[in-house]
Design a protein around this motif. Structure first.
Motif, PDB file in Angstrom:
ATOM      1  N   TYR A   1      -6.602  -1.280   9.377  1.00 44.87           N
ATOM      2  CA  TYR A   1      -6.736  -0.186   8.387  1.00 44.87           C
ATOM      3  C   TYR A   1      -7.676   0.819   8.986  1.00 44.87           C
ATOM      4  CZ  TYR A   1      -4.162  -2.490   4.637  1.00 44.87           C
ATOM      5  OH  TYR A   1      -3.154  -2.854   3.785  1.00 44.87           O
TER       6      TYR A   1
ATOM      7  N   ASN B   1      -5.548   3.809   3.222  1.00 48.13           N
ATOM      8  CA  ASN B   1      -5.984   2.967   3.908  1.00 48.13           C
ATOM      9  C   ASN B   1      -7.324   2.490   3.602  1.00 48.13           C
ATOM     10  OD1 ASN B   1      -3.883   2.209   5.720  1.00 48.13           O
ATOM     11  ND2 ASN B   1      -4.068   4.285   6.607  1.00 48.13           N
TER      12      ASN B   1
ATOM     13  N   ARG C   1      -7.665   0.458   0.570  1.00 45.15           N
ATOM     14  CA  ARG C   1      -7.365  -0.961   1.066  1.00 45.15           C
ATOM     15  C   ARG C   1      -8.451  -1.826   1.876  1.00 45.15           C
ATOM     16  NH1 ARG C   1      -5.180  -4.193  -0.990  1.00 45.15           N
ATOM     17  NH2 ARG C   1      -4.079  -5.131   0.630  1.00 45.15           N
TER      18      ARG C   1
END
Length: 259
Positions: A103, A196, A199
């Motif tokens: 990520y 991202n 996450r």
């Protein structure tokens, strides 16, 4: 290593310590990669973003080493109790850490695209969210090294704050895009960057759950706190003077429209 008992076979201790060392090293690499990606975004530094992208293979290699070592220990040592938790935790943490690196690379790639566009006004909000996630990632790997279940639990609770920041940022970026079509491209990249980063926070929380299980032998009770409501977010388009004029214009007598 703190909290680890000594075994009769010294080579077994050495193997466990080596796995823990590799996990700590992997965590440090993921922290550094994420930090560099955030710095590249904030400073519009394409060279730094490119280095983040190119460094991803290092984390992948370490993950493979840890997987091979944990499988070897399971096959040869048949660990039980705390030792088994140690191996299972290493396997799971390595996977989550590798995803954090992935990520971070995604953030760097989007930064390279953003840097080809004029600076976007809401870009400053994303690094603020990133700083919170950076602190969570750091505390997560500190909790692993220190075998600190309480610190891991604190990380677990802080994930809700990240979700709330992401939802707020999601709404803000949608508003910018509706107000100015020129903002659609940069804001779209920023939306992906923010997701991202969110996450990354989720994977850090996964690691915190694993650490809590490693130290205590118990899973954290209750569902994970969540504050991400972006899936249900609706932002109304601003009403324009043209819309108001159309709304007040009577239809022609035959019921037809000029649309």
């Amino acid at each position: 290593m703190q909290g680890q008992q000594e075994h009769i076979v010294k080579s077994f201790d050495d193997q466990l310590k080596n796995v823990a060392h590799q996990i700590a090293r992997m965590g440090g690499m993921a922290e550094s990669q994420f930090s560099s990606a955030v710095d590249a975004l904030a400073r519009r530094d394409s060279d730094l973003a490119g280095r983040v992208v190119n460094a991803d293979t290092g984390l992948d290699g370490l993950e493979h080493q840890i997987e091979e070592e944990t499988v070897r220990i399971l096959a040869l040592r048949q660990p039980v109790a705390t030792d088994l938790r140690e191996i299972i935790a290493a396997f799971k943490i390595a996977s989550d850490t590798e995803r954090i690196g992935d990520y971070a690379v995604n953030v760097a790639k989007r930064t390279l695209a953003l840097n080809q566009l004029p600076p976007a006004q809401p870009a400053s909000a994303v690094p603020r969210m990133a700083k919170l996630v950076q602190s969570i990632v750091k505390d997560t790997f500190d909790a692993y090294v220190e075998r600190d279940a309480e610190k891991a639990l604190d990380v677990w609770h802080r994930d809700a704050e990240v979700d709330e920041m992401y939802t707020s940022l999601f709404r803000e970026l949608l508003t910018y895009m509706m107000e100015d079509p020129r903002a659609i491209t940069p804001c779209t990249h920023l939306l992906f960057i923010a997701k991202n980063i969110e996450r990354i926070g989720d994977h850090a929380t996964n690691i915190a759950e694993t650490i809590h299980y490693l130290v205590t032998g118990d899973y954290i009770e209750g569902g994970r706190p969540k504050g991400d409501t972006s899936s249900y977010a609706v932002v109304e388009a601003p009403e324009t003077a043209e819309d108001i004029g159309t709304e007040n214009t009577p239809n022609s007598g035959d019921g037809s429209s000029n649309a």
